[in-house]
Write a protein that holds these residues in place. Structure first.
Motif, PDB file in Angstrom:
ATOM      1  N   THR A 187       0.998  -1.177   0.049  1.00 59.56           N
ATOM      2  CA  THR A 187      -0.083   0.092   0.113  1.00 59.56           C
ATOM      3  C   THR A 187       0.623   1.080   0.094  1.00 59.56           C
ATOM      4  O   THR A 187       0.535   2.221  -0.756  1.00 59.56           O
ATOM      5  N   LEU A 188       2.008   1.228   0.629  1.00 61.22           N
ATOM      6  CA  LEU A 188       2.908   2.238   0.833  1.00 61.22           C
ATOM      7  C   LEU A 188       3.757   2.707  -0.432  1.00 61.22           C
ATOM      8  O   LEU A 188       4.647   3.372  -0.645  1.00 61.22           O
ATOM      9  N   GLY A 189       3.706   1.499  -1.188  1.00 60.54           N
ATOM     10  CA  GLY A 189       4.482   1.456  -2.584  1.00 60.54           C
ATOM     11  C   GLY A 189       6.009   0.957  -2.590  1.00 60.54           C
ATOM     12  O   GLY A 189       6.389   1.136  -3.352  1.00 60.54           O
ATOM     13  N   ILE A 190       6.020   0.128  -1.346  1.00 58.79           N
ATOM     14  CA  ILE A 190       7.286  -0.350  -1.292  1.00 58.79           C
ATOM     15  C   ILE A 190       7.290  -1.834  -1.548  1.00 58.79           C
ATOM     16  O   ILE A 190       6.840  -2.901  -0.836  1.00 58.79           O
ATOM     17  N   ASN A 191       7.523  -1.984  -2.719  1.00 57.13           N
ATOM     18  CA  ASN A 191       7.168  -3.410  -3.534  1.00 57.13           C
ATOM     19  C   ASN A 191       8.515  -3.575  -4.438  1.00 57.13           C
ATOM     20  O   ASN A 191       8.511  -3.325  -5.614  1.00 57.13           O
TER      21      ASN A 191
END
Length: 261
Positions: free
Chosen positions: A221-225
């Motif tokens: 969700t926080l864009g840490i992927n």
């Protein structure tokens, strides 16, 4: 402030709130388990009771605790509302072929159920120990610790003290004396109940399943992927929050139950 309100009330905003509050609660679990590990010390509860007094009297810790309670409620409310919205959206597409099992994991499909179990667990846990410690009757115990050997003796204390803890040193006998509210005794007595122990252990399975999915989802969700970090995040999500922490919490009631037999 309207843009902030619109953002937080949107679907993306709600998921962001879920992610941030969830990660905060994950950090709390680490701190809480670290403190509770003192239950295993062979000192009749001295270290744990001193820790309990610190956690309930330190102004900074108390302020953080009130924030924690608010985050728990916010996280639960947002999670249930998102689950409701998702169910409504699927209902609107009931005439379209939809296979949820093919598009999501069991964890993600049942996060609302797991979260509800955890909410019930938190209420039971706080009513049994936190509420009783703060507002109920918890006896005092006097500890005498030989500073040379570290040996501890504990006896019930029938007198009155102004605070939850008093501590001093008897110089003539080189003895540390601590008088504290005995939450350790309450924990020990509470976990003599096999039904309560079973409920705690069962709840830790819910904690495990909830954290395995929730921890990883929060970072997505926080864009840490990213491949660079995914291995570490999977290890933390599964190894630490999915296995170590639930087992650590489950061992506490089991330890006291079998100790009482």
């Amino acid at each position: 402030m309207s843009w902030l309100t619109q953002t937080l009330t949107s679907s993306i905003g709600k998921k962001l709130v879920m992610a941030l509050t969830g990660l905060f609660l994950c950090s709390f679990l680490i701190v809480h388990m670290s403190g509770n590990l003192q239950l295993f010390k062979h000192d009749d509860g001295l270290a744990f009771n001193v820790y309990a007094v610190f956690m309930t009297t330190n102004p900074l810790i108390k302020t953080i605790s009130y924030g924690l309670y608010a985050f728990i409620l916010l996280h639960a409310f947002e999670g249930l509302y998102l689950a409701y919205q998702n169910r409504q959206a699927r209902g609107a597409k009931r005439y379209v072929s939809y296979n949820g099992k093919a598009n999501s994991t069991w964890f993600s499909r049942n996060m609302a159920i797991l979260g509800t179990v955890l909410l019930v667990f938190i209420v039971v846990h706080m009513s049994n120990f936190w509420f009783e410690y703060k507002f109920g009757y918890v006896p005092y115990t006097q500890y005498e610790q030989n500073l040379a050997t570290g040996e501890v003796t504990a006896t019930p204390y029938e007198g009155e003290i102004k605070n939850k803890l008093e501590e001093f040193v008897r110089e003539d006998t080189n003895t540390r004396v601590v008088i504290a509210k005995d939450l350790y005794r309450s924990v020990m007595e509470g976990f003599k109940n096999p039904l309560l122990v079973f409920f705690y252990v069962l709840s830790m399975f819910a904690v495990s399943f909830h954290l395995v999915h929730g921890f990883r989802s929060a970072f997505q969700t926080l864009g840490i992927n990213h491949l660079k970090y995914n291995g570490l995040l999977n290890f933390l999500g599964i190894g630490v929050f999915g296995i170590i922490i639930p087992i650590g919490f489950a061992l506490m009631p089991l330890y006291f139950y079998f100790k009482s037999m």
